[in-house]
Structures are given as structure tokens and as C-alpha cells.
Design an enzyme around this catalytic site. Sequence first.
Site, mmCIF file in Angstrom:
data_model
loop_
_atom_site.group_PDB
_atom_site.id
_atom_site.type_symbol
_atom_site.label_atom_id
_atom_site.label_comp_id
_atom_site.label_asym_id
_atom_site.label_seq_id
_atom_site.Cartn_x
_atom_site.Cartn_y
_atom_site.Cartn_z
ATOM 1 N N THR A 129 -3.618 5.823 3.524
ATOM 2 C CA THR A 129 -2.276 6.241 3.118
ATOM 3 C C THR A 129 -2.261 6.940 1.770
ATOM 4 O OG1 THR A 129 -1.488 4.274 4.288
ATOM 5 C CG2 THR A 129 0.095 5.417 2.927
ATOM 6 N N LYS B 102 0.836 -1.205 0.000
ATOM 7 C CA LYS B 102 0.000 0.000 0.000
ATOM 8 C C LYS B 102 0.868 1.251 0.000
ATOM 9 C CE LYS B 102 0.730 1.164 4.436
ATOM 10 N NZ LYS B 102 1.159 2.463 4.982
#
Length: 301
Positions: free
Chosen positions: A218, A161
Amino acid sequence: MRVLVLGKGAWGRTLVTLLERQGHRVQAWSRSGGGDPGLLLAQQELVLAAVAMAGVGDLALRLAPQWPQGLPLLSCSKGLDPERLSTPSQLWEDAIAGLPLVVLSGPNLATELDQGLPAASVLASRHRDLATALQRQLSGDGLRLYTNNDPLGTEVAGALKNVMAVAAGVCDGLGLGANAKASLLTRGLAEMGVVIEGLGGQISTLYGLAGLGDLLATANSPLSRNYRYGALRADGLAHQQALAKVGATVEGAATALAVTRLADQRLWHLPICEQVADLVQERARPEESVRSLMDRALKGE
């Protein structure tokens, strides 16, 4: 509990704050502070490892001869080792036989947790009873913990990620719009799934807190170092300039290089990861990376 936190970076300091709020007795160690962390192990009931990925392998080997039998480790690092292409927990388990290990991951931006804002994360382990016990002991007003039995998939999702967050920062930095961002993250999630399945993790982990949850946080927040790095590269800064501006470890940069090496070995097709790796190595400019993704041959979803 008596807890030792290894690492005093932003994430390590946040973990210390969370644990102290919950009433645990916490000691912290960092490489920069010096001293022998092995001398602190015998006093502990739990160790949290929050060192940067680059330091995990050496630290695990250093502590292995002194590790008390049965002392559990909660691994909080994210990334892939660039040489061994291993996850943090794999490095710890290779160094310390029979280590009771749990992985912590999820949407846990340190700045928000420091502010006392609510978050949820996952404890992943093959040791179900240990994960359940830590779930009870470490959950608090600001942090709700879930459990799963897929530490490998949880770590891979948490590592990749960061790569996608770099790409998202580039996308927003270039002002490409919501359609492009949604397309990027959807295809990025698919690439994460290729790696999780390819390494033997569970695809269901991709849609939990460590996968989709962490990706959404994120890839959409300037609090993310990886997102900021991507945005700075889109603004014209070179790799080292962007790293200096962020002022902290950007795990997504190193992870992109590691996962593309792994993809070459396993014959995986990971176009977004490849473009981020090219960007990190300055083999392509942000505009060229976008064009390369859009010009790929058409295919089924």
C-alpha cells in the site's frame, strides 16, 4: 458455496469476481442499489462484508434481527470507527451475539487482483475450524490464503497501514528519497506495533501479511488510494480536492483521526499518525509535517 457480498465498491466488486472465478454462486448488495439485504441472508452459506468503514456499524445493527444463527461472516472492511474507536469485527460482534466471524486482510490491491495477478492474504479468527475451512474453499489460482488466530491484531494492522500509506505518498510526492521512505515505514511499523499490543493483539501479526505485507504494497503503489491521497496533498491540493481527485474512499484519513483520539485516551505516542491527522485536518502543510518529525527530540530506537 452460496455467498452474499455486502458492498459494491472497488473491493466488493473484486471479491465478487474472485468468488465467481472459483465457481461460487454469488449475490451482491450495496446501499446505493437499495433493497433489503436481510431478505438475502437465509439463502447463504457465507456473507462477505466489504462496505466502507463508515457504513459497518449501521449495517450490522440493521441486519442483526434477521441474521440466521450460525451463518458465518467474513469481514473485509478496513479502518476504525471514528466514534466508537472499534474495528469492523468488533462492531459486527457487538451487534450479533455468537456470530461466527473471520477477518480477511493482507496485500490485496483490488486492481491487481482484477487483472489476475497473484496475491496472498490471511484469514484471522478465533474460530480455527471455520478459518481452516474457508482457507480451503476460498483459495484459488490467484489468491493464496493463510490463517492466524489474531483477528484484532490483523484488523488494527490493516487499518493503520492506510495511515502510513498516506505518509508514504507525501514522502514520495515531496521527493524526499529512499532513505527517508525507509525510515518512515520502519518507524511507522513501530507505531502500528504500539497500537496492536496496546489493544491486546499479537505483535507477531505485525510482521505477517496483514502488517508488513500490506504496508509494503500500500505504501509503494499508486494503485493505493491512500498513497495517491498523500501524493496529491504533497502536490499542493487541499484535503477535499485530493479526495475528489482520488474519487474513492480514503480510509487512512479517517483512521488517522480515530487512532489519534485513541492515543490520547491511552497515552500512546504516535508521531506519524499525529502528523497525518494534522494534515487531514489541514492544521499543517506537508513540508511542516516532515520538519516536525525530523525535529523531534532524539531517543533510542
